[in-house]
Design a protein around this motif. Structure first.
Motif, mmCIF file in Angstrom:
data_model
loop_
_atom_site.group_PDB
_atom_site.id
_atom_site.type_symbol
_atom_site.label_atom_id
_atom_site.label_comp_id
_atom_site.label_asym_id
_atom_site.label_seq_id
_atom_site.Cartn_x
_atom_site.Cartn_y
_atom_site.Cartn_z
ATOM 1 N N PRO A 181 -21.231 -1.727 35.175
ATOM 2 C CA PRO A 181 -21.100 -1.006 36.050
ATOM 3 C C PRO A 181 -20.165 0.016 36.077
ATOM 4 C CG PRO A 181 -21.900 -3.056 36.636
ATOM 5 C CD PRO A 181 -21.133 -2.805 35.413
ATOM 6 N N LEU A 182 -18.788 0.283 35.149
ATOM 7 C CA LEU A 182 -17.841 1.182 35.877
ATOM 8 C C LEU A 182 -18.374 2.168 34.995
ATOM 9 C CD1 LEU A 182 -14.925 1.237 36.509
ATOM 10 C CD2 LEU A 182 -14.367 0.209 33.503
ATOM 11 N N PHE A 183 -19.111 2.489 34.117
ATOM 12 C CA PHE A 183 -19.747 3.474 32.937
ATOM 13 C C PHE A 183 -21.278 4.271 33.663
ATOM 14 C CE2 PHE A 183 -17.394 1.037 30.305
ATOM 15 C CZ PHE A 183 -16.102 1.600 30.521
ATOM 16 N N ALA A 184 -21.629 3.696 35.428
ATOM 17 C CA ALA A 184 -23.086 4.079 35.467
ATOM 18 C C ALA A 184 -22.917 5.563 35.607
ATOM 19 C CB ALA A 184 -23.105 2.994 36.903
ATOM 20 N N SER A 185 -22.331 6.324 35.726
ATOM 21 C CA SER A 185 -21.739 7.863 36.162
ATOM 22 C C SER A 185 -22.190 8.095 35.059
ATOM 23 C CB SER A 185 -21.028 8.201 36.637
ATOM 24 O OG SER A 185 -19.130 7.826 36.213
ATOM 25 N N GLN A 186 -21.749 7.596 33.745
ATOM 26 C CA GLN A 186 -22.115 8.723 32.234
ATOM 27 C C GLN A 186 -24.116 8.888 32.083
ATOM 28 O OE1 GLN A 186 -19.907 6.495 29.238
ATOM 29 N NE2 GLN A 186 -18.470 6.808 30.125
ATOM 30 N N GLU A 187 -24.348 7.860 32.729
ATOM 31 C CA GLU A 187 -26.404 8.057 32.831
ATOM 32 C C GLU A 187 -26.745 9.047 32.995
ATOM 33 O OE1 GLU A 187 -28.559 6.211 31.845
ATOM 34 O OE2 GLU A 187 -26.341 4.707 30.888
ATOM 35 N N LYS A 188 -26.167 9.906 33.572
ATOM 36 C CA LYS A 188 -25.965 11.706 34.189
ATOM 37 C C LYS A 188 -25.208 13.017 32.762
ATOM 38 C CE LYS A 188 -23.468 11.183 37.852
ATOM 39 N NZ LYS A 188 -22.521 11.779 39.055
ATOM 40 N N LEU A 189 -24.143 11.833 32.349
ATOM 41 C CA LEU A 189 -24.621 12.507 30.610
ATOM 42 C C LEU A 189 -25.556 13.070 30.061
ATOM 43 C CD1 LEU A 189 -21.284 11.032 29.866
ATOM 44 C CD2 LEU A 189 -21.558 13.698 30.887
ATOM 45 N N SER A 190 -25.604 14.194 29.382
ATOM 46 C CA SER A 190 -27.087 15.036 28.652
ATOM 47 C C SER A 190 -27.156 13.449 27.510
ATOM 48 C CB SER A 190 -26.818 16.323 28.115
ATOM 49 O OG SER A 190 -25.543 15.603 26.587
ATOM 50 N N ILE A 191 -28.292 13.688 26.629
ATOM 51 C CA ILE A 191 -28.544 12.630 25.731
ATOM 52 C C ILE A 191 -27.577 12.584 24.251
ATOM 53 C CG2 ILE A 191 -30.490 11.855 23.609
ATOM 54 C CD1 ILE A 191 -32.235 12.063 26.241
ATOM 55 N N GLN A 192 -27.634 14.228 24.082
ATOM 56 C CA GLN A 192 -26.606 14.475 23.295
ATOM 57 C C GLN A 192 -25.278 13.632 23.671
ATOM 58 O OE1 GLN A 192 -26.388 18.177 22.230
ATOM 59 N NE2 GLN A 192 -25.061 18.470 20.688
ATOM 60 N N LYS A 193 -25.039 13.896 24.804
ATOM 61 C CA LYS A 193 -23.321 13.556 24.881
ATOM 62 C C LYS A 193 -23.719 12.063 24.772
ATOM 63 C CE LYS A 193 -21.089 17.137 27.263
ATOM 64 N NZ LYS A 193 -20.635 18.060 28.682
ATOM 65 N N ARG A 194 -24.524 11.113 25.395
ATOM 66 C CA ARG A 194 -24.510 9.819 25.204
ATOM 67 C C ARG A 194 -24.255 9.412 23.569
ATOM 68 N NH1 ARG A 194 -27.985 10.335 29.693
ATOM 69 N NH2 ARG A 194 -29.905 9.521 28.032
ATOM 70 N N ASN A 195 -24.947 10.031 23.183
ATOM 71 C CA ASN A 195 -25.444 9.836 21.639
ATOM 72 C C ASN A 195 -24.023 10.024 20.641
ATOM 73 O OD1 ASN A 195 -27.992 8.915 22.340
ATOM 74 N ND2 ASN A 195 -28.968 10.877 20.849
ATOM 75 N N THR A 196 -23.001 11.288 20.741
ATOM 76 C CA THR A 196 -21.622 10.972 20.143
ATOM 77 C C THR A 196 -20.895 9.844 20.614
ATOM 78 O OG1 THR A 196 -22.376 13.556 20.448
ATOM 79 C CG2 THR A 196 -20.449 12.638 20.456
ATOM 80 N N LEU A 197 -20.762 9.737 22.284
ATOM 81 C CA LEU A 197 -20.014 8.979 22.484
ATOM 82 C C LEU A 197 -20.499 7.769 22.139
ATOM 83 C CD1 LEU A 197 -17.746 7.870 24.610
ATOM 84 C CD2 LEU A 197 -19.723 7.881 26.393
ATOM 85 N N ARG A 198 -21.816 6.915 21.850
ATOM 86 C CA ARG A 198 -21.897 5.435 20.871
ATOM 87 C C ARG A 198 -21.806 5.946 19.956
ATOM 88 N NH1 ARG A 198 -25.725 1.349 21.526
ATOM 89 N NH2 ARG A 198 -26.240 0.722 19.946
ATOM 90 N N GLU A 199 -21.591 6.913 19.181
ATOM 91 C CA GLU A 199 -21.320 6.699 17.649
ATOM 92 C C GLU A 199 -19.792 6.421 17.294
ATOM 93 O OE1 GLU A 199 -23.797 10.510 16.485
ATOM 94 O OE2 GLU A 199 -25.509 9.728 16.779
ATOM 95 N N GLN A 200 -19.606 7.210 18.722
ATOM 96 C CA GLN A 200 -17.779 7.182 18.189
ATOM 97 C C GLN A 200 -17.314 6.031 18.399
ATOM 98 O OE1 GLN A 200 -15.325 7.329 21.258
ATOM 99 N NE2 GLN A 200 -14.942 6.257 19.941
ATOM 100 N N ARG A 201 -18.357 5.002 19.640
ATOM 101 C CA ARG A 201 -17.677 3.518 19.463
ATOM 102 C C ARG A 201 -18.120 2.955 18.695
ATOM 103 N NH1 ARG A 201 -19.906 3.914 26.049
ATOM 104 N NH2 ARG A 201 -18.091 4.144 27.042
ATOM 105 N N LEU A 202 -19.260 3.238 18.219
ATOM 106 C CA LEU A 202 -19.263 2.169 16.853
ATOM 107 C C LEU A 202 -18.577 2.632 15.031
ATOM 108 C CD1 LEU A 202 -23.574 2.888 17.326
ATOM 109 C CD2 LEU A 202 -22.229 0.644 17.679
ATOM 110 N N ARG A 203 -17.467 3.540 15.196
ATOM 111 C CA ARG A 203 -17.027 3.935 14.091
ATOM 112 C C ARG A 203 -15.973 2.414 14.542
ATOM 113 N NH1 ARG A 203 -19.021 9.114 14.849
ATOM 114 N NH2 ARG A 203 -17.155 9.883 15.883
#
Length: 292
Positions: A181-203
């Motif tokens: 829930p802490l990151f629920a507001s990130q759903e408003k980000l573009s798909i590209q930004k969310r994908n970039t964030l996910r890829e960075q976390r996965l590294r």
């Protein structure tokens, strides 16, 4: 404490040796002059699962404003070492590593403005007690948990989460982390930004993330509530209006830190710099001008 390479380009991801480990660093706008006090220096500390590049184009933006920008990676994240011993990640070691890194980069006392987000904000708050910095910017940060019972409950929760990272792997953990829930507001980000964030976390290194939780999680960090009055430099507290928990924490801290101001950013949650980057830029620029 020597740099691995003596020649590098702006934005190059590299490692420096500090206190027997390697710390990842990205740097922009390093002064040509040896006079390190000639311009403002911003030192960025990322949040849990982040790395030195998590601040995205903000680093280049501030460098374009004639600032010297340094983004450091804490142990277990990005290009930094991921020790087996969780105690090596503890708050006092975070402080020592940050100060050693700045010494290695020729940044002396009273020069830099320290910027920390979430986990990085907790680390920055503790590190500010060293008296090494000109000013501090804390985004969605806290002084820890005030009661021993709360800390023990959180320690157990973080340890269980660390075990899950080790047992189920980084991808399953990141999928869980993104849905908090802490990151629920990130759903408003573009798909590209969310994908970039996910890829960075996965590294990130799964062992490093697990030991970071065990070593510098909220449940094991020293409670700093009684020490906030010791921070006598200017402090900017930033929170998003859609993150009421951390807005409340910041309001309280603003009454306890002698020279603190609290700014709440509209249409943002926990990650203000990602959700409202223009507002973040303006607030940071104005604060930096005010402490020159």
């Amino acid at each position: 404490m020597e740099m691995q390479s003596l020649t590098y380009k702006d934005g190059e991801h590299r490692q420096i040796d500090v206190n027997g480990v390697q710390m990842g660093v990205v740097e922009f706008g390093r002064p040509v002059s040896t006079d390190v006090t000639a311009g403002p220096t911003l030192v960025f500390i990322h949040g849990f699962t982040g790395n030195a590049t998590s601040w995205g184009p903000l680093l280049e933006h501030f460098a374009a404003q004639q600032m010297h920008v340094i983004s450091l990676e804490m142990l277990g994240h990005g290009h930094s070492t991921a020790p087996e011993n969780a105690q090596r990640y503890a708050m006092e070691h975070c402080q020592a590593d940050i100060l050693a890194a700045l010494h290695s980069l020729n940044i002396g006392p009273g020069v830099a403005i320290l910027v920390g987000y979430s986990m990085g904000g907790r680390i920055a708050l503790y590190t500010a007690l060293s008296g090494y910095f000109r000013a501090v910017i804390l985004e969605s940060a806290s002084p820890g948990l005030s009661s021993a019972n709360e800390r023990e409950q959180r320690r157990r929760s973080d340890d269980a989460l660390a075990t899950c990272i080790e047992d189920y792997g980084i991808e399953a953990f990141v999928s869980y982390w993104e849905k908090l829930p802490l990151f629920a507001s990130q759903e408003k980000l573009s798909i590209q930004k969310r994908n970039t964030l996910r890829e960075q976390r996965l590294r990130n290194n799964p062992r490093g993330l697990a030991n970071s939780l065990r070593g510098v999680g909220t449940g094991v960090q020293p409670a700093l509530h009684e020490r906030l009055s010791e921070i006598t430099v200017p402090v900017l507290l930033l929170t998003g209006e859609e993150d009421p928990k951390f807005c409340g924490i910041a309001r309280t801290m603003a009454t306890q830190i002698p020279h603190a101001q609290h700014q709440i950013v509209a249409n943002a949650g926990h990650t203000v710099h990602l959700e409202q980057p223009e507002a973040f830029k303006a607030l940071v620029r104005n604060f930096c001008r005010s402490v020159q």
